[in-house]
Design an enzyme around this catalytic site. Structure first.
Site, PDB file in Angstrom:
ATOM      1  N   CYS A   4     -60.422  -8.218 -16.948  1.00  0.00           N
ATOM      2  CA  CYS A   4     -59.303  -8.798 -16.217  1.00  0.00           C
ATOM      3  C   CYS A   4     -59.189 -10.297 -16.522  1.00  0.00           C
ATOM      4  CB  CYS A   4     -59.492  -8.564 -14.722  1.00  0.00           C
ATOM      5  SG  CYS A   4     -58.250  -9.394 -13.732  1.00  0.00           S
ATOM      6  N   CYS A   7     -59.697 -12.485 -13.410  1.00  0.00           N
ATOM      7  CA  CYS A   7     -61.117 -12.575 -13.017  1.00  0.00           C
ATOM      8  C   CYS A   7     -61.857 -13.537 -13.945  1.00  0.00           C
ATOM      9  CB  CYS A   7     -61.780 -11.202 -13.031  1.00  0.00           C
ATOM     10  SG  CYS A   7     -61.375 -10.182 -11.582  1.00  0.00           S
ATOM     11  N   ASP A  30     -49.082 -21.430 -14.407  1.00  0.00           N
ATOM     12  CA  ASP A  30     -48.785 -20.322 -15.328  1.00  0.00           C
ATOM     13  C   ASP A  30     -48.765 -20.853 -16.764  1.00  0.00           C
ATOM     14  OD1 ASP A  30     -47.258 -17.320 -14.898  1.00  0.00           O
ATOM     15  OD2 ASP A  30     -47.137 -18.270 -16.868  1.00  0.00           O
ATOM     16  N   HIS A  46     -60.900  -8.851  -6.727  1.00  0.00           N
ATOM     17  CA  HIS A  46     -60.038  -8.127  -7.667  1.00  0.00           C
ATOM     18  C   HIS A  46     -59.341  -6.975  -6.955  1.00  0.00           C
ATOM     19  CE1 HIS A  46     -58.530  -6.581 -11.508  1.00  0.00           C
ATOM     20  NE2 HIS A  46     -58.653  -5.408 -10.894  1.00  0.00           N
ATOM     21  N   ASN A  87     -44.747  -9.038  -8.637  1.00  0.00           N
ATOM     22  CA  ASN A  87     -44.352  -7.880  -9.431  1.00  0.00           C
ATOM     23  C   ASN A  87     -45.416  -6.809  -9.266  1.00  0.00           C
ATOM     24  OD1 ASN A  87     -42.009  -9.094 -10.597  1.00  0.00           O
ATOM     25  ND2 ASN A  87     -43.334 -10.254 -11.979  1.00  0.00           N
ATOM     26  N   GLY A  93     -42.357  -5.059 -14.089  1.00  0.00           N
ATOM     27  CA  GLY A  93     -42.747  -5.976 -15.159  1.00  0.00           C
ATOM     28  C   GLY A  93     -44.112  -6.600 -14.977  1.00  0.00           C
ATOM     29  N   THR A  95     -47.637  -7.549 -15.705  1.00  0.00           N
ATOM     30  CA  THR A  95     -48.391  -7.542 -16.973  1.00  0.00           C
ATOM     31  C   THR A  95     -49.881  -7.786 -16.757  1.00  0.00           C
ATOM     32  OG1 THR A  95     -47.912  -9.903 -17.311  1.00  0.00           O
ATOM     33  CG2 THR A  95     -46.427  -8.307 -18.361  1.00  0.00           C
ATOM     34  N   HIS A 100     -51.156 -10.934  -7.780  1.00  0.00           N
ATOM     35  CA  HIS A 100     -50.812 -12.351  -7.854  1.00  0.00           C
ATOM     36  C   HIS A 100     -49.386 -12.582  -7.381  1.00  0.00           C
ATOM     37  CE1 HIS A 100     -49.723 -10.542 -11.747  1.00  0.00           C
ATOM     38  NE2 HIS A 100     -48.693 -11.388 -11.748  1.00  0.00           N
ATOM     39  N   HIS A 102     -46.215 -15.402  -7.862  1.00  0.00           N
ATOM     40  CA  HIS A 102     -45.666 -16.538  -8.586  1.00  0.00           C
ATOM     41  C   HIS A 102     -45.059 -17.479  -7.555  1.00  0.00           C
ATOM     42  CE1 HIS A 102     -45.559 -14.414 -12.603  1.00  0.00           C
ATOM     43  NE2 HIS A 102     -45.620 -13.371 -11.790  1.00  0.00           N
TER      44      HIS A 102
HETATM   45  P1  5GP Z   1     -46.717 -10.704 -14.137  1.00  0.00           P
HETATM   46  O1  5GP Z   1     -45.796 -10.503 -15.289  1.00  0.00           O
HETATM   47  O2  5GP Z   1     -47.908  -9.762 -14.171  1.00  0.00           O
HETATM   48  O3  5GP Z   1     -46.051 -10.735 -12.794  1.00  0.00           O
HETATM   49  O4  5GP Z   1     -47.271 -12.175 -14.291  1.00  0.00           O
HETATM   50  C1  5GP Z   1     -48.360 -12.527 -15.081  1.00  0.00           C
HETATM   51  C2  5GP Z   1     -48.235 -14.005 -15.351  1.00  0.00           C
HETATM   52  O5  5GP Z   1     -49.495 -14.483 -15.778  1.00  0.00           O
HETATM   53  C3  5GP Z   1     -47.221 -14.356 -16.453  1.00  0.00           C
HETATM   54  O6  5GP Z   1     -46.233 -15.247 -15.926  1.00  0.00           O
HETATM   55  C4  5GP Z   1     -48.069 -15.006 -17.542  1.00  0.00           C
HETATM   56  O7  5GP Z   1     -47.428 -16.089 -18.161  1.00  0.00           O
HETATM   57  C5  5GP Z   1     -49.311 -15.433 -16.772  1.00  0.00           C
HETATM   58  N1  5GP Z   1     -50.531 -15.443 -17.579  1.00  0.00           N
HETATM   59  C6  5GP Z   1     -50.982 -14.413 -18.349  1.00  0.00           C
HETATM   60  N2  5GP Z   1     -52.162 -14.740 -18.927  1.00  0.00           N
HETATM   61  C7  5GP Z   1     -52.452 -16.007 -18.497  1.00  0.00           C
HETATM   62  C8  5GP Z   1     -53.539 -16.897 -18.754  1.00  0.00           C
HETATM   63  O8  5GP Z   1     -54.474 -16.599 -19.486  1.00  0.00           O
HETATM   64  N3  5GP Z   1     -53.491 -18.112 -18.140  1.00  0.00           N
HETATM   65  C9  5GP Z   1     -52.459 -18.478 -17.315  1.00  0.00           C
HETATM   66  N4  5GP Z   1     -52.526 -19.701 -16.778  1.00  0.00           N
HETATM   67  N5  5GP Z   1     -51.433 -17.660 -17.052  1.00  0.00           N
HETATM   68  C10 5GP Z   1     -51.418 -16.442 -17.635  1.00  0.00           C
HETATM   69 ZN    ZN Z   2     -59.248  -9.327 -11.699  1.00  0.00          ZN
END
Ligand code: 5GP
Ligand code: ZN
Length: 114
Positions: A4, A7, A30, A46, A87, A93, A95, A100, A102
């Site tokens: 993860c 994590c 982000d 987690h 999300n 969406g 990822t 989490h 935003h």
């Molecule tokens: P999701 O699309 O799952 O709602 O948001 C995941 C967010 O995590 C995305 O906006 C992406 O830019 C951010 N993100 C993914 N990997 C990393 C990382 O390694 N470091 C940081 N700071 N943000 C990340």
């Molecule tokens: Zn995690």
């Protein structure tokens, strides 16, 4: 959770620009910001997403919101306003499968989805 990304950020195995941290919550900028202020707020526990919240772990939701309030104040956007977005799952969406929110702000945000 070994694979993860979030994590790994909590455990300092991956670098991040930390904005806020306490015993239960962490927040960092982000890596791919979509607004002038774009912070990711996560529980240190987690939990994959909202689908995995239970009576026992749902306290993290209050922790996340209280952290959001402090971060918005610290970054000077509390009065102007901000948006918290979660999300959950593929259709939304998601990822990174570590719960989490935003925190988006720093400019007038666009059209609301709802
Ligand atoms: P999701 O699309 O799952 O709602 O948001 C995941 C967010 O995590 C995305 O906006 C992406 O830019 C951010 N993100 C993914 N990997 C990393 C990382 O390694 N470091 C940081 N700071 N943000 C990340
Ligand atoms: Zn995690």
């Amino acid at each position: 959770m070994e694979d993860c990304v979030f994590c790994k950020i909590i455990n300092r195995q991956l670098p991040s620009k930390i904005v806020y941290e306490d015993e239960k919550v962490m927040a960092f900028y982000d890596i791919n910001p979509v607004t002038p202020v774009h912070v990711i707020i996560i529980p240190k526990l987690h939990i994959a997403n909202v689908n995995e919240l239970t009576e026992d772990n749902s306290y993290v939701m209050a922790d996340i919101h209280l952290a959001a309030q402090k971060i918005a104040d610290k970054l000077g956007i509390a009065k102007e306003g901000y948006r918290l977005i979660n999300n959950c799952g593929e259709d939304a969406g998601q990822t990174v499968f570590h719960l989490h929110y935003h925190l988006l702000g720093g400019r007038r945000l666009g059209a609301k989805i709802i």
